[in-house]
Design a protein around this motif. Structure first.
Motif, PDB file in Angstrom:
ATOM      1  N   TYR A 284       0.860  -1.191   0.000  1.00  0.00           N
ATOM      2  CA  TYR A 284       0.000   0.000   0.000  1.00  0.00           C
ATOM      3  C   TYR A 284       0.894   1.237   0.000  1.00  0.00           C
ATOM      4  CZ  TYR A 284      -3.609   3.390   1.281  1.00  0.00           C
ATOM      5  OH  TYR A 284      -4.467   4.465   1.289  1.00  0.00           O
ATOM      6  N   ASP A 285       0.715   2.091  -0.990  1.00  0.00           N
ATOM      7  CA  ASP A 285       1.519   3.303  -1.119  1.00  0.00           C
ATOM      8  C   ASP A 285       0.678   4.377  -1.789  1.00  0.00           C
ATOM      9  OD1 ASP A 285       4.102   4.267  -0.470  1.00  0.00           O
ATOM     10  OD2 ASP A 285       5.022   2.534  -1.426  1.00  0.00           O
ATOM     11  N   PRO A 286       0.310   5.433  -1.078  1.00  0.00           N
ATOM     12  CA  PRO A 286      -0.534   6.479  -1.672  1.00  0.00           C
ATOM     13  C   PRO A 286       0.057   7.072  -2.950  1.00  0.00           C
ATOM     14  CG  PRO A 286      -0.472   6.726   0.692  1.00  0.00           C
ATOM     15  CD  PRO A 286       0.519   5.658   0.366  1.00  0.00           C
ATOM     16  N   LEU A 287       1.334   7.442  -2.932  1.00  0.00           N
ATOM     17  CA  LEU A 287       2.048   7.864  -4.135  1.00  0.00           C
ATOM     18  C   LEU A 287       3.545   7.884  -3.821  1.00  0.00           C
ATOM     19  CD1 LEU A 287       1.762   8.677  -7.088  1.00  0.00           C
ATOM     20  CD2 LEU A 287       1.883  11.056  -6.364  1.00  0.00           C
ATOM     21  N   PRO A 288       4.259   6.795  -4.098  1.00  0.00           N
ATOM     22  CA  PRO A 288       5.681   6.732  -3.767  1.00  0.00           C
ATOM     23  C   PRO A 288       6.506   7.669  -4.631  1.00  0.00           C
ATOM     24  CG  PRO A 288       5.002   4.778  -4.988  1.00  0.00           C
ATOM     25  CD  PRO A 288       3.758   5.550  -4.690  1.00  0.00           C
ATOM     26  N   ASN A 289       7.240   8.586  -3.991  1.00  0.00           N
ATOM     27  CA  ASN A 289       8.082   9.514  -4.733  1.00  0.00           C
ATOM     28  C   ASN A 289       9.121   8.777  -5.566  1.00  0.00           C
ATOM     29  OD1 ASN A 289       7.009  12.067  -3.966  1.00  0.00           O
ATOM     30  ND2 ASN A 289       7.952  11.853  -1.968  1.00  0.00           N
ATOM     31  N   ALA A 290       9.601   7.639  -5.051  1.00  0.00           N
ATOM     32  CA  ALA A 290      10.634   6.897  -5.779  1.00  0.00           C
ATOM     33  C   ALA A 290      10.135   6.451  -7.152  1.00  0.00           C
ATOM     34  CB  ALA A 290      11.089   5.692  -4.962  1.00  0.00           C
ATOM     35  N   ALA A 291       8.871   6.107  -7.256  1.00  0.00           N
ATOM     36  CA  ALA A 291       8.324   5.698  -8.553  1.00  0.00           C
ATOM     37  C   ALA A 291       8.306   6.877  -9.527  1.00  0.00           C
ATOM     38  CB  ALA A 291       6.920   5.128  -8.379  1.00  0.00           C
ATOM     39  N   LEU A 292       7.961   8.071  -9.017  1.00  0.00           N
ATOM     40  CA  LEU A 292       7.973   9.264  -9.872  1.00  0.00           C
ATOM     41  C   LEU A 292       9.397   9.578 -10.319  1.00  0.00           C
ATOM     42  CD1 LEU A 292       5.517  11.635  -7.954  1.00  0.00           C
ATOM     43  CD2 LEU A 292       5.007   9.926  -9.697  1.00  0.00           C
ATOM     44  N   GLU A 293      10.356   9.431  -9.399  1.00  0.00           N
ATOM     45  CA  GLU A 293      11.750   9.705  -9.727  1.00  0.00           C
ATOM     46  C   GLU A 293      12.281   8.709 -10.753  1.00  0.00           C
ATOM     47  OE1 GLU A 293      12.487  11.610  -5.291  1.00  0.00           O
ATOM     48  OE2 GLU A 293      13.142   9.570  -5.738  1.00  0.00           O
ATOM     49  N   ALA A 294      11.846   7.454 -10.641  1.00  0.00           N
ATOM     50  CA  ALA A 294      12.229   6.443 -11.622  1.00  0.00           C
ATOM     51  C   ALA A 294      11.667   6.803 -13.001  1.00  0.00           C
ATOM     52  CB  ALA A 294      11.732   5.070 -11.183  1.00  0.00           C
ATOM     53  N   MET A 295      10.416   7.215 -13.042  1.00  0.00           N
ATOM     54  CA  MET A 295       9.801   7.579 -14.316  1.00  0.00           C
ATOM     55  C   MET A 295      10.507   8.777 -14.937  1.00  0.00           C
ATOM     56  SD  MET A 295       5.748   6.970 -13.405  1.00  0.00           S
ATOM     57  CE  MET A 295       5.117   7.327 -15.055  1.00  0.00           C
ATOM     58  N   ALA A 296      10.834   9.776 -14.108  1.00  0.00           N
ATOM     59  CA  ALA A 296      11.557  10.943 -14.620  1.00  0.00           C
ATOM     60  C   ALA A 296      12.935  10.557 -15.140  1.00  0.00           C
ATOM     61  CB  ALA A 296      11.684  11.998 -13.526  1.00  0.00           C
ATOM     62  N   SER A 297      13.509   9.494 -14.577  1.00  0.00           N
ATOM     63  CA  SER A 297      14.820   9.005 -15.016  1.00  0.00           C
ATOM     64  C   SER A 297      14.715   8.085 -16.227  1.00  0.00           C
ATOM     65  CB  SER A 297      15.502   8.259 -13.853  1.00  0.00           C
ATOM     66  OG  SER A 297      15.627   9.091 -12.722  1.00  0.00           O
ATOM     67  N   ALA A 298      13.509   7.994 -16.791  1.00  0.00           N
ATOM     68  CA  ALA A 298      13.236   7.187 -17.989  1.00  0.00           C
ATOM     69  C   ALA A 298      13.387   5.692 -17.733  1.00  0.00           C
ATOM     70  CB  ALA A 298      14.115   7.628 -19.163  1.00  0.00           C
ATOM     71  N   LEU A 299      12.945   5.265 -16.543  1.00  0.00           N
ATOM     72  CA  LEU A 299      12.920   3.841 -16.236  1.00  0.00           C
ATOM     73  C   LEU A 299      11.486   3.330 -16.340  1.00  0.00           C
ATOM     74  CD1 LEU A 299      15.220   3.618 -13.068  1.00  0.00           C
ATOM     75  CD2 LEU A 299      15.832   3.184 -15.458  1.00  0.00           C
ATOM     76  N   PRO A 300      11.246   2.230 -17.043  1.00  0.00           N
ATOM     77  CA  PRO A 300       9.913   1.622 -17.004  1.00  0.00           C
ATOM     78  C   PRO A 300       9.636   1.101 -15.596  1.00  0.00           C
ATOM     79  CG  PRO A 300      11.469   0.180 -18.130  1.00  0.00           C
ATOM     80  CD  PRO A 300      12.193   1.471 -17.877  1.00  0.00           C
ATOM     81  N   VAL A 301       8.368   1.061 -15.218  1.00  0.00           N
ATOM     82  CA  VAL A 301       7.988   0.764 -13.834  1.00  0.00           C
ATOM     83  C   VAL A 301       7.058  -0.441 -13.771  1.00  0.00           C
ATOM     84  CG1 VAL A 301       6.728   1.642 -11.817  1.00  0.00           C
ATOM     85  CG2 VAL A 301       8.288   3.149 -13.076  1.00  0.00           C
ATOM     86  N   ILE A 302       7.333  -1.330 -12.817  1.00  0.00           N
ATOM     87  CA  ILE A 302       6.403  -2.395 -12.437  1.00  0.00           C
ATOM     88  C   ILE A 302       5.950  -2.077 -11.021  1.00  0.00           C
ATOM     89  CG2 ILE A 302       6.088  -4.861 -12.018  1.00  0.00           C
ATOM     90  CD1 ILE A 302       8.584  -5.314 -13.828  1.00  0.00           C
TER      91      ILE A 302
END
Length: 389
Positions: free
Chosen positions: A283-301
């Motif tokens: 459960y994660d309301p909005l993990p900043n790390a996921a946003l940072e990964a996306m900004a770094s051009a990493l695909p996300v699972i």
């Protein structure tokens, strides 16, 4: 006009703190004075807020939260600011930022992994009973003017569980600085991999987050076990009981394919060294790390119980599955072993979060404050006029 902000523990690098600080200068330019109520004012470069230290004695987390609420609400009633925004569950706030999501939902998700005795202890916990009671009272309060939700997932959970009016629920995503987190971080790739002994040709899946149970580290390890070498998992973040996770990786034959890098003061090089980001969080309301990964051009699972899932789906930036479904996570990781696909999804990911700039988030926040402060001022003028009559 004065805006009071309540944050029990103010840390300079926290997500809630960055959320506050992004709007400071814009608010001050609009003649809004800001007072921060907190237990401790840390060493920080922020000089734009007037700190008010509220630090009553406590033992244990129940006494800590209840004592702080009583003391800070008493202080706020004396000061009578035009608007009170809280990051804690308080009875005296006009605006609540639900940065931690809904406590009842988190407990329900965690209970799925607990045995009958553990669930009983959790249900009987005085602390959890207190938080659930305060949560219900907060969302049903007639004085609550707005709830800032950091994802549509959180907004929908609050609406479903507490029947809060749509007009009160405002979605403002966390901001991510796409100049700091960008594909340029790949300059760190060779150095980070060499430091941890990771092969240059390995597809590296990165998981960033503290509290490994909640972040789904075991699920990520199990998923990696289904992939052939040299696929690798790197875990960055704090965990007080890390030994069971290291042991689990060793028992699955992954001692050399899982790197536990621990907490990092600067995690940016790890985004540059990775090929994809994985976060099967409970459960994660909005993990900043996921946003940072996306900004770094990493695909996300990520999992369906992550607020980032809606951004991943909307941008076609990766894959979403159930939190505990290690087979599904493994299948998505296997798919991302295709370099061309990673490049396409990573580019989509970056485009998807570019609108979530600090400037854009600040504008949304300032407009909300402006609306609520004007409404508060109008109510106070009306009250004074009634008294004169």
């Amino acid at each position: 006009m004065r805006l009071a902000i309540v944050r029990q523990r103010y840390t300079p690098y926290g997500g809630a703190e960055r959320f506050i600080e992004n709007a400071l200068e814009a608010l001050l330019e609009r003649n809004v004075a800001i007072t921060l109520y907190t237990r401790d004012w840390p060493q920080t470069n922020v000089q734009l807020m007037e700190p008010q230290i509220v630090d009553p004695f406590h033992i244990g987390r129940l006494w800590r939260d209840a004592g702080f609420e009583f003391a800070v609400c008493r202080r706020i009633r004396r000061a009578r600011p035009e608007l009170v925004q809280s990051h804690e569950r308080l009875s005296c706030c006009d605006v609540f930022r639900a940065g931690d999501g809904v406590h009842a939902v988190w407990l329900a998700e965690r209970a799925k992994d607990q045995g009958p005795l553990a669930r009983l202890f959790c249900a009987a916990s005085p602390y959890h009973r207190y938080v659930l009671r305060k949560e219900r009272a907060l969302f049903r309060s007639a004085t609550l003017s707005a709830v800032i939700c950091n994802s549509n997932m959180v907004r929908d959970e609050i609406k479903l569980r507490f029947d809060v009016a749509d007009a009160k629920l405002r979605v403002i995503y966390n901001a991510v600085d796409a100049e700091i987190f960008s594909p340029a971080l790949r300059i760190h790739r060779a150095a980070v991999r060499a430091h941890h002994g990771i092969a240059d040709d390995a597809v590296v899946f990165l998981l960033v987050g503290s509290g490994y149970e909640r972040k789904g580290v075991i699920t990520a390890i199990e998923a990696l076990a289904a992939l052939p070498p040299p696929a690798h998992l790197t875990v960055v973040g704090r965990e007080s009981r890390i030994a069971p996770y290291i042991r689990h990786a060793r028992e699955r034959g992954l001692a050399n394919r899982v790197t536990f890098a621990g907490p990092q003061a600067d995690p940016k090089p790890y985004f540059g060294a990775a090929d994809a980001f994985v976060l099967p969080t409970l459960y994660d309301p909005l993990p900043n790390a996921a946003l940072e990964a996306m900004a770094s051009a990493l695909p996300v699972i990520t999992s369906a119980k992550s607020g980032a899932a809606e951004l991943v789906i909307g941008a076609e930036a990766g894959f979403v599955c159930a939190s505990r479904d290690s087979a599904a996570v493994a299948a998505h990781m296997r798919t991302l072993c295709d370099g061309a696909l990673r490049e396409t999804l990573g580019a989509n990911a970056r485009r998807g979060v570019l609108p979530l700039s600090p400037a854009a988030m600040t504008l949304q926040l300032v407009l909300l404050y402006k609306e609520l402060l004007e409404a508060s001022a109008a109510r106070q003028r009306a009250a004074k006029a009634d008294k004169r009559k």
